[in-house]
Enzyme design. Structure first.
Site, PDB file in Angstrom:
ATOM      1  N   GLU A 193      -4.730   2.375  -4.044  1.00 26.58           N
ATOM      2  CA  GLU A 193      -3.263   2.481  -4.073  1.00 26.58           C
ATOM      3  C   GLU A 193      -2.632   1.212  -3.515  1.00 26.58           C
ATOM      4  O   GLU A 193      -1.534   1.222  -2.981  1.00 26.58           O
ATOM      5  CB  GLU A 193      -2.796   3.724  -3.304  1.00 26.58           C
ATOM      6  CG  GLU A 193      -3.068   3.724  -1.809  1.00 26.58           C
ATOM      7  CD  GLU A 193      -4.392   4.376  -1.425  1.00 26.58           C
ATOM      8  OE1 GLU A 193      -5.335   4.335  -2.246  1.00 26.58           O
ATOM      9  OE2 GLU A 193      -4.493   4.916  -0.299  1.00 26.58           O
ATOM     10  N   ASP A 195       0.859  -1.189   0.000  1.00 27.04           N
ATOM     11  CA  ASP A 195       0.000   0.000   0.000  1.00 27.04           C
ATOM     12  C   ASP A 195       0.896   1.241   0.000  1.00 27.04           C
ATOM     13  O   ASP A 195       1.806   1.364   0.835  1.00 27.04           O
ATOM     14  CB  ASP A 195      -0.893  -0.024   1.258  1.00 27.04           C
ATOM     15  CG  ASP A 195      -1.902   1.113   1.244  1.00 27.04           C
ATOM     16  OD1 ASP A 195      -3.033   0.871   0.793  1.00 27.04           O
ATOM     17  OD2 ASP A 195      -1.540   2.235   1.671  1.00 27.04           O
ATOM     18  N   ASN A 239      -2.624  13.035  -3.634  1.00 24.83           N
ATOM     19  CA  ASN A 239      -3.824  13.467  -4.359  1.00 24.83           C
ATOM     20  C   ASN A 239      -4.290  14.848  -3.892  1.00 24.83           C
ATOM     21  O   ASN A 239      -4.619  15.718  -4.710  1.00 24.83           O
ATOM     22  CB  ASN A 239      -4.964  12.467  -4.143  1.00 24.83           C
ATOM     23  CG  ASN A 239      -4.958  11.365  -5.202  1.00 24.83           C
ATOM     24  OD1 ASN A 239      -4.348  11.518  -6.259  1.00 24.83           O
ATOM     25  ND2 ASN A 239      -5.618  10.257  -4.912  1.00 24.83           N
ATOM     26  N   HIS A 292      -5.573  14.779  -8.618  1.00 22.99           N
ATOM     27  CA  HIS A 292      -5.728  13.365  -8.994  1.00 22.99           C
ATOM     28  C   HIS A 292      -4.948  12.977 -10.249  1.00 22.99           C
ATOM     29  O   HIS A 292      -4.522  11.837 -10.383  1.00 22.99           O
ATOM     30  CB  HIS A 292      -7.218  13.032  -9.161  1.00 22.99           C
ATOM     31  CG  HIS A 292      -7.932  12.955  -7.845  1.00 22.99           C
ATOM     32  ND1 HIS A 292      -8.005  11.792  -7.118  1.00 22.99           N
ATOM     33  CD2 HIS A 292      -8.570  13.897  -7.106  1.00 22.99           C
ATOM     34  CE1 HIS A 292      -8.665  12.021  -5.996  1.00 22.99           C
ATOM     35  NE2 HIS A 292      -9.018  13.288  -5.955  1.00 22.99           N
ATOM     36  N   ASP A 303      -2.558   9.904 -10.269  1.00 26.92           N
ATOM     37  CA  ASP A 303      -2.637   8.789 -11.232  1.00 26.92           C
ATOM     38  C   ASP A 303      -1.270   8.512 -11.851  1.00 26.92           C
ATOM     39  O   ASP A 303      -0.860   7.358 -12.018  1.00 26.92           O
ATOM     40  CB  ASP A 303      -3.646   9.113 -12.344  1.00 26.92           C
ATOM     41  CG  ASP A 303      -5.087   8.987 -11.850  1.00 26.92           C
ATOM     42  OD1 ASP A 303      -5.289   8.497 -10.712  1.00 26.92           O
ATOM     43  OD2 ASP A 303      -6.009   9.371 -12.600  1.00 26.92           O
TER      44      ASP A 303
END
Lengths: 309, 123
Positions: free
Chosen positions: A220, A177, A185, A190, A194
């Site tokens: 994630e 993770d 973010n 975002h 990404d």
């Protein structure tokens, strides 16, 4: 376009070869049916074929039957070119798997026109196969990272768990993770988030072997399955992945963003678990431990294993 | 180099033959050479098959000869070979010798025409 010509009569073969070469085909000519079948059954063999009916070793219809039976893809367009001209022969020839039928002596223009029809059919097949493969990829891969999607990676893990249990071998499961991803973010947006995920996915892929499985498990979260990997190597492989992710900042839209990952590790050999949900649950518990221990570290799901500092 | 079109009632339809070779003198020479070297072997095999009452081989060789003669635009000789093929398939032993003689007669007419045409028109 490559084309196979099979005819035991040298005269007919030469006429066909020259006519087709002039029309721009790359011709392979053989004088018996066995050789024709061998060429056409190769995966990268010619996809267009002109076959005589009466040939030594294997006749034209037998070649068609063998090709249809052995070579599924890509499709081969086969045309029987023969002096046999009765309706019964035509029906029998087409029933053997031929796509078209021409009676000798051939008219060069008609032959070329029929082959163009064959090419159109092959091109249509190519487009359909391409579309199917595209859909297959989309159905099995995560659109953002290109990794296996959750459904596929969990299926692959389930298969590995059963296999290792049956064979008494070992696979290593890693649940990772990205640390503080929400902050990336929130701070950068975002789109940048990404891009960071894509880069992290690439780094993980670069740190495993070509036959290991890597999938995006959630937002994630990444699930990695290392095939035939022993308990003793599990920790070092997990560390390798952790270091690969955190080795350098991710450069996105002019920003250098530091990224780290926490990992929970489980070696199937140490557990008598068969249900994939239980395996993931244990790996998740180890990941939770890694988070609790300050993140950017690896924790083992087996309490007997050495824990890194 | 040009090839003149053939005319008249001959054993070979030269117009058709020229079309088949795309009016290419080189290819015409090549197919005539192949025919001249292959047909004696096929004829010998046919005679032997008939002499030995091997009807299956006789049918196959007649079939091949039919294809070769069709490709050479030798319509009458091709028909004679087709007739032989049918007779061999139906094992009509009595009729085969005459049919063989007929084919040999047609081929005998065809050969000088091919040789002559080739020598005259292709150099």
């Amino acid at each position: 376009m490559r084309i196979l010509v099979a005819d035991d009569d040298a005269l007919s073969r030469t006429l066909l070869e020259r006519t087709l070469e002039r029309a721009g085909y790359e011709v392979t000519a053989v004088d018996n049916g066995r050789l024709a079948a061998e060429h056409l059954c190769c995966h990268d063999g010619p996809r267009l074929a002109l076959l005589d009916w009466v040939m030594p070793e294997l006749d034209g219809p037998a070649v068609c039957r063998e090709v249809r039976q052995k070579r599924e893809q890509p499709y081969v367009h086969m045309l029987l070119l023969t002096s046999k001209e009765s309706k019964q022969d035509v029906v029998e020839g087409l029933a053997s798997g031929a796509d078209d039928y021409l009676v000798k002596p051939f008219d060069p223009e008609e032959l070329k026109a029929r082959l163009r029809t064959g090419l159109r059919i092959l091109q249509l097949e190519d487009r359909l196969v391409e579309a199917r493969e595209d859909m297959r990829f989309k159905a099995t891969h995560d659109p953002l990272t290109g990794l296996f999607n959750r459904g596929v990676i969990v299926d692959l893990l389930a298969r590995e768990v059963v296999r290792t249990h049956r064979e008494g071998s070992c696979a290593v499961v890693l649940l990772g993770d990205v640390d503080h991803f929400k902050q990336i973010n929130d701070t950068h947006g975002h789109v940048v988030g990404d891009s960071a995920l894509r880069e992290i996915a690439n780094r993980i892929l670069g740190a495993v072997r070509s036959y290991d499985y890597v999938g995006r498990y959630g937002g994630e979260e990444f699930l990695v399955v290392l095939n035939n990997c022993d308990t003793s190597l599990a920790l070092s492989r997990a560390e390798q992945i952790r270091r690969a992710v955190s080795a350098a900042p991710v450069h996105v839209a002019g920003s250098a963003i530091s990224v780290t990952i926490s990992l929970g590790v489980l070696a199937t050999k140490d557990w008598a678990l068969l249900a994939v949900e239980e395996v993931i649950h244990e790996a998740d518990a180890a990941l939770y431990k890694a988070k609790a221990d300050g993140r950017n570290c690896v924790r083992f799901a087996n309490s007997s294993a050495t824990q890194p500092e | 180099m040009k090839i003149r079109d053939g005319v008249g009632k001959s054993a070979v339809n030269f117009d058709e033959l020229l079309n088949r070779v795309d009016r290419d003198p080189q290819l015409l020479r090549e197919v005539v050479d192949i025919f001249l070297s292959d047909y004696p072997l096929r004829m010998s095999a046919l005679r032997l098959a008939i002499a030995e009452a091997d009807w299956r081989t006789a049918e196959k060789v007649s079939h091949t000869l039919k294809g070769m003669l069709s490709n050479m635009a030798a319509t009458r000789a091709a028909s004679a070979a087709a007739h032989l093929e049918l007779l061999a398939r139906s094992v009509d032993a009595a009729a085969l010798p005459d049919a063989l003689a007929s084919l040999e007669g047609e081929v005998a007419l065809l050969l000088p025409e091919l040789n002559g045409y080739s020598a005259k028109n292709v150099s």
